[in-house]
Write a protein that holds these residues in place. Structure first.
Motif: not given
Length: 220
Positions: A73-89
């Motif tokens: 549940g805590w990990l849902d709020g983990l700060p992440l850089v933008s563009g991960i989904t697009e980069t993996v795709g």
């Protein structure tokens, strides 16, 4: 002899790379109650005053009694850089296998793999009993294990190391940077910048795509 249907693989670091300006462990330690102590320990690791085992054992103690469900549940709020989904795709569309090569705890690697569709993940493991963490490390994992994990995944995929890339930011990436054909220091420390093929800065992971395209064109 290497033979693969893939053009290559890309190994992504988590802490300081996908998680900007901090680590997933420090983020979680904010919930666990030992954030300041862990931040100091991670700084000592970065400077070479502590090793990975020492930092991991200090951090693990703070997890005692916490449930796996709480952490998820805590990990849902983990700060992440933008563009991960697009980069993996983009990687998948262009024949590059996206893999997490990280020293982050396995619950973090598992969470990010499920959320974004990475092929696999590495990392140390915490001991659990009845779905609760005991405060002990079940399996240590350092920067050399990270390199060995990445090279093993490449072999399993039928890929030579020179057809693989790594994206990271710090001391834990240096052995892997030295072992692959393309290394990208992303928002990185001085040492990582000096060791990398390319240095890039920004708040969106997609800025690395023109560099990763080298791995694609090199096999065509």
């Amino acid at each position: 002899m290497f033979s693969s249907d893939h053009a290559g693989a890309v190994f992504f670091d988590v802490d300081g790379t996908l998680v900007p300006r901090t680590s997933s462990s420090v983020f979680l330690a904010g919930f666990l109650g030992h954030r300041d102590a862990l931040a100091k320990a991670e700084d000592a690791y970065a400077s070479g005053d502590l090793d990975n085992r020492q930092v991991s054992e200090l951090d693990a103690k703070g997890w005692a009694g916490v449930s796996e469900e709480q952490v998820s549940g805590w990990l849902d709020g983990l700060p992440l850089v933008s563009g991960i989904t697009e980069t993996v795709g983009w990687c998948r569309r262009n024949g590059l296998v996206p893999v997490l090569a990280t020293l982050a705890w396995s619950p973090v690697g598992s969470y990010l793999t499920d959320r974004f569709g990475f092929h696999a993940f590495s990392g140390p493991r915490l001991e659990t009993i009845d779905s609760r963490f005991t405060g002990r490390v079940a399996c240590h994992f350092d920067e050399y294990d990270k390199r060995d994990f990445a090279l093993a995944r490449a072999r399993e995929l039928g890929l030579a190391p020179h057809s693989c890339g790594a994206i990271g930011d710090s001391r834990s990436d240096l052995p892997l940077f030295a072992s692959v054909g393309l290394s990208v220091a992303f928002n990185a420390s001085t040492g990582a910048r000096a060791a990398a093929t390319v240095t890039m800065d920004g708040g969106d992971l997609r800025c690395v795509l023109p560099v990763l395209s080298r791995l694609v064109t090199a096999t065509r």
